[in-house]
Design a protein around this motif. Structure first.
Motif, PDB file in Angstrom:
ATOM      1  N   LEU A 222     -15.263  -9.849  -9.436  1.00 32.65           N
ATOM      2  CA  LEU A 222     -14.635 -11.389  -9.572  1.00 32.65           C
ATOM      3  C   LEU A 222     -15.976 -12.293  -9.231  1.00 32.65           C
ATOM      4  O   LEU A 222     -15.991 -13.196 -10.004  1.00 32.65           O
ATOM      5  CB  LEU A 222     -13.523 -11.569  -8.497  1.00 32.65           C
ATOM      6  N   ARG A 223     -16.713 -11.744  -8.421  1.00 35.95           N
ATOM      7  CA  ARG A 223     -18.098 -12.693  -8.191  1.00 35.95           C
ATOM      8  C   ARG A 223     -18.697 -12.670  -9.548  1.00 35.95           C
ATOM      9  O   ARG A 223     -19.559 -13.877  -9.799  1.00 35.95           O
ATOM     10  CB  ARG A 223     -18.666 -11.999  -7.132  1.00 35.95           C
ATOM     11  N   ASP A 224     -19.214 -11.419 -10.203  1.00 32.22           N
ATOM     12  CA  ASP A 224     -19.550 -11.547 -11.422  1.00 32.22           C
ATOM     13  C   ASP A 224     -19.206 -12.563 -12.226  1.00 32.22           C
ATOM     14  O   ASP A 224     -19.762 -13.353 -12.960  1.00 32.22           O
ATOM     15  CB  ASP A 224     -19.854 -10.045 -11.904  1.00 32.22           C
ATOM     16  N   TYR A 225     -17.905 -12.362 -12.303  1.00 29.71           N
ATOM     17  CA  TYR A 225     -17.077 -13.192 -13.381  1.00 29.71           C
ATOM     18  C   TYR A 225     -17.347 -14.619 -13.106  1.00 29.71           C
ATOM     19  O   TYR A 225     -17.705 -15.486 -13.871  1.00 29.71           O
ATOM     20  CB  TYR A 225     -15.705 -12.816 -13.437  1.00 29.71           C
ATOM     21  N   GLY A 226     -17.168 -15.030 -11.958  1.00 30.51           N
ATOM     22  CA  GLY A 226     -17.208 -16.354 -11.384  1.00 30.51           C
ATOM     23  C   GLY A 226     -18.771 -16.784 -11.725  1.00 30.51           C
ATOM     24  O   GLY A 226     -19.194 -18.153 -12.354  1.00 30.51           O
TER      25      GLY A 226
ATOM     26  N   GLY B 296     -21.036 -20.720 -13.111  1.00 33.92           N
ATOM     27  CA  GLY B 296     -22.481 -21.005 -12.704  1.00 33.92           C
ATOM     28  C   GLY B 296     -22.611 -20.305 -11.188  1.00 33.92           C
ATOM     29  O   GLY B 296     -21.535 -20.078 -10.591  1.00 33.92           O
ATOM     30  N   ARG B 297     -23.656 -19.971 -10.882  1.00 31.95           N
ATOM     31  CA  ARG B 297     -23.943 -19.080  -9.670  1.00 31.95           C
ATOM     32  C   ARG B 297     -23.412 -19.718  -8.269  1.00 31.95           C
ATOM     33  O   ARG B 297     -23.822 -21.033  -8.085  1.00 31.95           O
ATOM     34  CB  ARG B 297     -25.479 -18.689  -9.450  1.00 31.95           C
ATOM     35  N   GLY B 298     -22.495 -19.225  -7.751  1.00 34.55           N
ATOM     36  CA  GLY B 298     -21.794 -19.777  -6.347  1.00 34.55           C
ATOM     37  C   GLY B 298     -20.957 -20.915  -6.650  1.00 34.55           C
ATOM     38  O   GLY B 298     -20.541 -21.365  -5.589  1.00 34.55           O
ATOM     39  N   ASN B 299     -20.788 -21.310  -7.894  1.00 37.07           N
ATOM     40  CA  ASN B 299     -19.879 -22.537  -7.992  1.00 37.07           C
ATOM     41  C   ASN B 299     -18.534 -22.155  -8.153  1.00 37.07           C
ATOM     42  O   ASN B 299     -17.756 -22.698  -8.838  1.00 37.07           O
ATOM     43  CB  ASN B 299     -20.387 -23.240  -9.187  1.00 37.07           C
TER      44      ASN B 299
ATOM     45  N   PRO C 105     -12.674 -22.833  -9.654  1.00 33.23           N
ATOM     46  CA  PRO C 105     -14.181 -23.638  -9.705  1.00 33.23           C
ATOM     47  C   PRO C 105     -14.232 -24.363  -8.357  1.00 33.23           C
ATOM     48  O   PRO C 105     -13.162 -24.816  -7.581  1.00 33.23           O
ATOM     49  CB  PRO C 105     -13.846 -24.627 -10.826  1.00 33.23           C
ATOM     50  N   ASN C 106     -15.537 -24.575  -7.837  1.00 31.09           N
ATOM     51  CA  ASN C 106     -15.664 -25.118  -6.506  1.00 31.09           C
ATOM     52  C   ASN C 106     -15.830 -26.600  -7.051  1.00 31.09           C
ATOM     53  O   ASN C 106     -16.733 -27.200  -7.574  1.00 31.09           O
ATOM     54  CB  ASN C 106     -16.991 -24.725  -5.997  1.00 31.09           C
ATOM     55  N   LEU C 107     -14.657 -27.307  -6.676  1.00 28.69           N
ATOM     56  CA  LEU C 107     -14.723 -28.652  -6.724  1.00 28.69           C
ATOM     57  C   LEU C 107     -14.909 -29.586  -5.395  1.00 28.69           C
ATOM     58  O   LEU C 107     -14.563 -30.959  -5.517  1.00 28.69           O
ATOM     59  CB  LEU C 107     -13.182 -29.061  -7.189  1.00 28.69           C
ATOM     60  N   ASN C 108     -15.675 -29.076  -4.560  1.00 27.02           N
ATOM     61  CA  ASN C 108     -15.849 -29.968  -3.263  1.00 27.02           C
ATOM     62  C   ASN C 108     -16.873 -31.021  -3.800  1.00 27.02           C
ATOM     63  O   ASN C 108     -18.037 -30.748  -4.405  1.00 27.02           O
ATOM     64  CB  ASN C 108     -16.845 -29.112  -2.472  1.00 27.02           C
TER      65      ASN C 108
ATOM     66  N   GLU D 165     -24.556 -32.846  -4.912  1.00 28.18           N
ATOM     67  CA  GLU D 165     -25.796 -32.293  -4.627  1.00 28.18           C
ATOM     68  C   GLU D 165     -26.311 -31.544  -5.730  1.00 28.18           C
ATOM     69  O   GLU D 165     -27.612 -31.736  -5.912  1.00 28.18           O
ATOM     70  CB  GLU D 165     -25.717 -31.342  -3.452  1.00 28.18           C
ATOM     71  N   ARG D 166     -25.450 -30.966  -6.454  1.00 25.51           N
ATOM     72  CA  ARG D 166     -26.019 -30.321  -7.570  1.00 25.51           C
ATOM     73  C   ARG D 166     -26.600 -31.187  -8.709  1.00 25.51           C
ATOM     74  O   ARG D 166     -27.678 -30.941  -9.358  1.00 25.51           O
ATOM     75  CB  ARG D 166     -24.782 -29.263  -8.306  1.00 25.51           C
ATOM     76  N   ALA D 167     -25.831 -32.314  -8.776  1.00 29.82           N
ATOM     77  CA  ALA D 167     -26.165 -33.382  -9.968  1.00 29.82           C
ATOM     78  C   ALA D 167     -27.567 -33.751  -9.504  1.00 29.82           C
ATOM     79  O   ALA D 167     -28.461 -33.840 -10.260  1.00 29.82           O
ATOM     80  CB  ALA D 167     -25.182 -34.357  -9.863  1.00 29.82           C
ATOM     81  N   LEU D 168     -27.689 -34.199  -8.212  1.00 31.32           N
ATOM     82  CA  LEU D 168     -29.021 -34.634  -7.800  1.00 31.32           C
ATOM     83  C   LEU D 168     -30.308 -33.636  -8.085  1.00 31.32           C
ATOM     84  O   LEU D 168     -31.127 -34.053  -8.359  1.00 31.32           O
ATOM     85  CB  LEU D 168     -28.876 -34.902  -6.286  1.00 31.32           C
ATOM     86  N   ALA D 169     -29.759 -32.402  -7.635  1.00 26.03           N
ATOM     87  CA  ALA D 169     -30.776 -31.266  -7.760  1.00 26.03           C
ATOM     88  C   ALA D 169     -31.261 -31.072  -9.337  1.00 26.03           C
ATOM     89  O   ALA D 169     -32.243 -30.532  -9.497  1.00 26.03           O
ATOM     90  CB  ALA D 169     -30.273 -29.968  -7.326  1.00 26.03           C
ATOM     91  N   HIS D 170     -30.466 -31.635 -10.148  1.00 21.19           N
ATOM     92  CA  HIS D 170     -30.790 -31.629 -11.586  1.00 21.19           C
ATOM     93  C   HIS D 170     -31.577 -32.772 -12.179  1.00 21.19           C
ATOM     94  O   HIS D 170     -31.628 -32.943 -13.221  1.00 21.19           O
ATOM     95  CB  HIS D 170     -29.583 -31.170 -12.530  1.00 21.19           C
ATOM     96  N   GLY D 171     -31.653 -33.711 -11.258  1.00 24.55           N
ATOM     97  CA  GLY D 171     -32.440 -34.977 -11.367  1.00 24.55           C
ATOM     98  C   GLY D 171     -31.539 -35.856 -12.334  1.00 24.55           C
ATOM     99  O   GLY D 171     -32.425 -36.772 -12.885  1.00 24.55           O
ATOM    100  N   ARG D 172     -30.188 -35.943 -12.108  1.00 23.62           N
ATOM    101  CA  ARG D 172     -29.429 -36.924 -12.694  1.00 23.62           C
ATOM    102  C   ARG D 172     -28.641 -37.472 -11.719  1.00 23.62           C
ATOM    103  O   ARG D 172     -28.155 -36.930 -10.735  1.00 23.62           O
ATOM    104  CB  ARG D 172     -29.092 -36.515 -13.906  1.00 23.62           C
TER     105      ARG D 172
END
Ligand SMILES: [Zn+2]
Ligand SMILES: [Zn+2]
Length: 104
Positions: free
Chosen positions: A49-53, A58-61, A81-84, A90-97
């Motif tokens: 299920l982890r592989d599937y997720g 996306g990894r860990g999301n 899906p992780n909707l925290n 944080e992910r959006a910022l990490a991607h520069g937008r």
């Protein structure tokens, strides 16, 4: 009593990953009603299920939800899906937008 999880098509394996008839999220389904997988099987199931997720969201999301809220008598796990909101930001910022403001 009819069980929606028992009504799902399964193969010969002890468990499979399918989609939930209630909420359409990925569902790890233990094929037998009112029984429980062994420790070894649980480990296998969790890894699958982890592989599937990781592939699907996306990894860990994502998170593995082990509480059988919808179908209490039939062993299953949801992959949600992780909707925290903080993590999404944080992910959006990490991607520069910037996080989406109003969608316009
Ligand atoms: Zn069932
Ligand atoms: Zn569901």
């Amino acid at each position: 009593m009819d069980c929606k999880l028992c009504a799902l098509p399964t193969d010969a394996a002890a468990w499979c990953i399918t989609s939930c008839p209630g909420c359409e999220l990925p569902l790890l389904l233990w094929n037998e009603h009112a029984s429980e997988p062994s420790r070894t099987q649980r480990r296998e199931m969790r890894d699958a299920l982890r592989d599937y997720g990781n592939t699907h969201y996306g990894r860990g999301n994502f998170l593995i939800d082990r509480f059988p809220v919808e179908y209490p008598d039939h062993f299953h796990w949801h992959c949600r899906p992780n909707l925290n909101p903080q993590l999404v930001e944080e992910r959006a910022l990490a991607h520069g937008r910037q996080p989406a403001q109003d969608g316009s």
